[in-house]
Motif scaffolding. Structure first.
Motif, mmCIF file in Angstrom:
data_model
loop_
_atom_site.group_PDB
_atom_site.id
_atom_site.type_symbol
_atom_site.label_atom_id
_atom_site.label_comp_id
_atom_site.label_asym_id
_atom_site.label_seq_id
_atom_site.Cartn_x
_atom_site.Cartn_y
_atom_site.Cartn_z
ATOM 1 N N MET A 130 11.860 39.835 -17.081
ATOM 2 C CA MET A 130 12.507 39.064 -18.122
ATOM 3 C C MET A 130 11.741 37.767 -18.298
ATOM 4 O O MET A 130 11.223 37.223 -17.328
ATOM 5 N N PHE A 131 11.707 37.298 -19.541
ATOM 6 C CA PHE A 131 10.972 36.073 -19.855
ATOM 7 C C PHE A 131 11.736 35.345 -20.957
ATOM 8 O O PHE A 131 11.974 35.911 -22.025
ATOM 9 N N ARG A 132 12.112 34.106 -20.672
ATOM 10 C CA ARG A 132 12.779 33.302 -21.701
ATOM 11 C C ARG A 132 11.725 32.754 -22.666
ATOM 12 O O ARG A 132 10.634 32.377 -22.252
ATOM 13 N N HIS A 133 12.067 32.711 -23.934
ATOM 14 C CA HIS A 133 11.112 32.198 -24.933
ATOM 15 C C HIS A 133 10.640 30.801 -24.566
ATOM 16 O O HIS A 133 11.304 30.056 -23.833
ATOM 17 N N GLY A 134 9.488 30.417 -25.096
ATOM 18 C CA GLY A 134 8.907 29.104 -24.829
ATOM 19 C C GLY A 134 9.614 27.990 -25.590
ATOM 20 O O GLY A 134 10.604 28.217 -26.304
ATOM 21 N N ILE A 135 9.081 26.796 -25.449
ATOM 22 C CA ILE A 135 9.657 25.601 -26.057
ATOM 23 C C ILE A 135 9.624 25.725 -27.586
ATOM 24 O O ILE A 135 8.576 25.964 -28.174
ATOM 25 N N ALA A 136 10.782 25.560 -28.191
ATOM 26 C CA ALA A 136 10.917 25.621 -29.651
ATOM 27 C C ALA A 136 11.292 24.233 -30.170
ATOM 28 O O ALA A 136 11.634 23.339 -29.397
ATOM 29 N N GLY A 137 11.231 24.095 -31.480
ATOM 30 C CA GLY A 137 11.620 22.832 -32.109
ATOM 31 C C GLY A 137 13.058 22.473 -31.789
ATOM 32 O O GLY A 137 13.866 23.329 -31.430
ATOM 33 N N ASP A 138 13.381 21.207 -31.921
ATOM 34 C CA ASP A 138 14.714 20.702 -31.639
ATOM 35 C C ASP A 138 15.756 21.377 -32.538
ATOM 36 O O ASP A 138 15.596 21.423 -33.763
ATOM 37 N N ARG A 139 16.810 21.876 -31.928
ATOM 38 C CA ARG A 139 17.853 22.610 -32.666
ATOM 39 C C ARG A 139 18.525 21.744 -33.728
ATOM 40 O O ARG A 139 18.706 22.166 -34.871
ATOM 41 N N ALA A 140 18.885 20.518 -33.369
ATOM 42 C CA ALA A 140 19.575 19.630 -34.321
ATOM 43 C C ALA A 140 18.665 19.256 -35.489
ATOM 44 O O ALA A 140 19.097 19.254 -36.653
ATOM 45 N N ASP A 141 17.406 18.923 -35.189
ATOM 46 C CA ASP A 141 16.461 18.594 -36.260
ATOM 47 C C ASP A 141 16.253 19.790 -37.182
ATOM 48 O O ASP A 141 16.174 19.639 -38.399
ATOM 49 N N TRP A 142 16.171 20.972 -36.599
ATOM 50 C CA TRP A 142 15.967 22.182 -37.387
ATOM 51 C C TRP A 142 17.167 22.436 -38.297
ATOM 52 O O TRP A 142 17.014 22.810 -39.461
ATOM 53 N N ALA A 143 18.364 22.219 -37.770
ATOM 54 C CA ALA A 143 19.584 22.449 -38.554
ATOM 55 C C ALA A 143 19.613 21.566 -39.797
ATOM 56 O O ALA A 143 20.112 21.977 -40.853
ATOM 57 N N LYS A 144 19.048 20.368 -39.706
ATOM 58 C CA LYS A 144 19.020 19.456 -40.848
ATOM 59 C C LYS A 144 18.165 19.988 -41.998
ATOM 60 O O LYS A 144 18.333 19.567 -43.138
ATOM 61 N N THR A 145 17.266 20.923 -41.706
ATOM 62 C CA THR A 145 16.414 21.485 -42.757
ATOM 63 C C THR A 145 17.166 22.518 -43.597
ATOM 64 O O THR A 145 16.679 22.929 -44.646
ATOM 65 N N GLY A 146 18.315 22.977 -43.090
ATOM 66 C CA GLY A 146 19.088 23.985 -43.801
ATOM 67 C C GLY A 146 18.636 25.406 -43.518
ATOM 68 O O GLY A 146 19.211 26.359 -44.031
ATOM 69 N N ARG A 147 17.616 25.547 -42.684
ATOM 70 C CA ARG A 147 17.146 26.901 -42.344
ATOM 71 C C ARG A 147 17.919 27.446 -41.155
ATOM 72 O O ARG A 147 18.461 26.704 -40.347
#
Length: 159
Positions: free
Chosen positions: A1-18
């Motif tokens: 098992m392998f957890r995905h790598g570092i992704a963009g900030d969840r809150a900042d991403w949510a502000k984009t509407g995507r």
């Protein structure tokens, strides 16, 4: 098992509407995942890399697939809301001996705990780009054995 790598900030991403499913790995996430994947490749091989269809997991799986020289397949059973039984059924249907599962927290550690103990309360916590190796000849609750679990910094050192 392998957890995905570092992704963009969840809150900042949510502000984009995507949608969160479209949130990608960061440049640092790609680099650290590449190094951790090289460490995994020194420890084990794989016949298949199975990935949650979400972008950051899919990007991680493609990196692992290259490092392990294994094909990559989408696995909806690795979505955060999927029942653990779906992942076991997916694995049984594939028949591959060595499969890397790439997914999200807390689902992935919950799945590992379920495979190890049959319990549904997670006993593990996987960091981003962390890997653990389970042996599980017949995927199902309480059927697996933990061989190792290594944090990303150790995997990167092994590379």
């Amino acid at each position: 098992m392998f957890r995905h790598g570092i992704a963009g900030d969840r809150a900042d991403w949510a502000k984009t509407g995507r949608r969160d499913a479209e949130r990608p790995l960061t440049a640092e996430g790609r680099r650290k995942t590449l190094e951790a994947a090289a460490g995994v490749a020194r420890l084990t091989g794989a016949d298949l890399v199975a990935s949650s269809p979400w972008k950051r997991a899919r990007q991680t799986a493609l990196i692992l697939g290259r490092a392990l020289e294994a094909p990559v397949a989408d696995c909806p059973a690795l979505l955060p809301s999927a029942p653990f039984e779906d992942a076991a059924a997916w694995l049984k249907a594939r028949g591959a001996r060595r499969v890397v599962l790439v997914g999200h927290e807390p689902h992935l550690s919950g799945l590992a705990t379920w495979l190890l103990t049959g319990g549904r309360r997670s006993a593990l916590r996987l960091k981003k780009a962390q890997a653990c190796l389970l042996t599980c000849p017949q995927p199902g609750p309480g059927k697996a054995v933990l061989v190792w679990s290594l944090p990303p910094r150790v995997l990167r050192r092994l590379a």
